[in-house]
Enzyme design. Sequence first.
Site, mmCIF file in Angstrom:
data_model
loop_
_atom_site.group_PDB
_atom_site.id
_atom_site.type_symbol
_atom_site.label_atom_id
_atom_site.label_comp_id
_atom_site.label_asym_id
_atom_site.label_seq_id
_atom_site.Cartn_x
_atom_site.Cartn_y
_atom_site.Cartn_z
ATOM 1 N N GLU A 150 47.334 85.321 23.403
ATOM 2 C CA GLU A 150 46.581 86.525 23.768
ATOM 3 C C GLU A 150 45.242 86.049 24.326
ATOM 4 O O GLU A 150 44.434 85.483 23.585
ATOM 5 C CB GLU A 150 46.420 87.396 22.516
ATOM 6 C CG GLU A 150 45.936 88.788 22.801
ATOM 7 C CD GLU A 150 46.827 89.543 23.780
ATOM 8 O OE1 GLU A 150 48.061 89.515 23.627
ATOM 9 O OE2 GLU A 150 46.269 90.153 24.712
ATOM 10 N N CYS A 179 50.592 81.399 31.125
ATOM 11 C CA CYS A 179 50.493 82.802 30.724
ATOM 12 C C CYS A 179 49.047 83.172 30.340
ATOM 13 O O CYS A 179 48.200 83.224 31.220
ATOM 14 C CB CYS A 179 51.501 83.104 29.628
ATOM 15 S SG CYS A 179 51.924 84.844 29.560
ATOM 16 N N ILE A 184 56.655 86.498 29.145
ATOM 17 C CA ILE A 184 56.399 87.347 27.974
ATOM 18 C C ILE A 184 55.089 88.097 28.206
ATOM 19 O O ILE A 184 54.012 87.500 28.202
ATOM 20 C CB ILE A 184 56.295 86.501 26.676
ATOM 21 C CG1 ILE A 184 57.571 85.673 26.481
ATOM 22 C CG2 ILE A 184 56.034 87.400 25.469
ATOM 23 C CD1 ILE A 184 57.503 84.674 25.330
ATOM 24 N N ARG A 185 55.194 89.377 28.445
ATOM 25 C CA ARG A 185 54.012 90.203 28.763
ATOM 26 C C ARG A 185 53.088 89.423 29.697
ATOM 27 O O ARG A 185 51.886 89.260 29.459
ATOM 28 C CB ARG A 185 53.299 90.650 27.480
ATOM 29 C CG ARG A 185 54.220 91.506 26.595
ATOM 30 C CD ARG A 185 53.482 92.223 25.486
ATOM 31 N NE ARG A 185 52.729 91.347 24.629
ATOM 32 C CZ ARG A 185 51.399 91.283 24.599
ATOM 33 N NH1 ARG A 185 50.668 92.053 25.373
ATOM 34 N NH2 ARG A 185 50.813 90.459 23.773
ATOM 35 N N HIS A 195 56.250 80.724 30.794
ATOM 36 C CA HIS A 195 56.133 79.707 29.739
ATOM 37 C C HIS A 195 57.154 78.595 29.966
ATOM 38 O O HIS A 195 58.264 78.682 29.441
ATOM 39 C CB HIS A 195 56.446 80.343 28.375
ATOM 40 C CG HIS A 195 55.440 81.312 27.872
ATOM 41 N ND1 HIS A 195 54.448 80.956 26.989
ATOM 42 C CD2 HIS A 195 55.272 82.627 28.107
ATOM 43 C CE1 HIS A 195 53.714 82.013 26.695
ATOM 44 N NE2 HIS A 195 54.192 83.042 27.369
ATOM 45 N N GLU A 199 57.139 75.841 28.533
ATOM 46 C CA GLU A 199 57.303 75.141 27.245
ATOM 47 C C GLU A 199 58.318 75.836 26.345
ATOM 48 O O GLU A 199 58.713 75.295 25.326
ATOM 49 C CB GLU A 199 55.939 75.005 26.546
ATOM 50 C CG GLU A 199 55.410 76.223 25.809
ATOM 51 C CD GLU A 199 54.932 77.351 26.722
ATOM 52 O OE1 GLU A 199 55.035 77.248 27.957
ATOM 53 O OE2 GLU A 199 54.476 78.373 26.177
#
Length: 189
Positions: free
Chosen positions: A48, A79, A133-134, A169, A171
């Site tokens: 975040e 991200c 992811i978002r 991502h 990873e």
Amino acid sequence: MKLGVLALQGAFVEHINILKELDVEPVEIRRLSHFSDDLDGLIFPGGESTAISKLLNESGLLAPIKDAVLGGMPAFGTCAGMILLSGQVEGLGTGTIPVLDVLVRRNGYGRQLGSFSTVAHFEGVGDVPMVFIRAPYILEIHGSVEILTEIDGKIVAVRQNSILATAFHPELTENADIHKFFIEMIASQ
Ligand code: GLN
């Protein structure tokens, strides 16, 4: 080669594991005492961005990391990490470590339906699996920013000199090609 991995919040363990696989020494950066200028580069993981930014401030890590990255230390943001490295964040103004000449949109795919995986072309590497992811995406690039991946008109991977950023991502997949790309970027400088 010794790469720092910012380990304040989010998906940092996966980056550390990939670096070990590639025989690169990972250094977990949690506190000010963990950071030094002799690192060959720094990875900013997903998570975040607002939380990571707050923890960077509170830990005292922001100033030395910002100085190092703006001064040329290679960096790779995934991200939330991409958001941290962006010059401009839509609705928020200047980014936390504004080293990339881009305007980024947070949660660009929406908050609910924003997670998916796909396989797409990454310039100089080939087809790679990508987990979103978002995720953010880049709305505008400026200066010497190069686009490495664009999906449905949305820019999701860029490079500018020694800075690499992906909205996805790498990873969280079995594929280490993007990390290898970053390592080669550093080695060829
Ligand atoms: N939505 C997050 C943010 O805005 C990023 C999500 C991620 O890193 N997977 O910071």
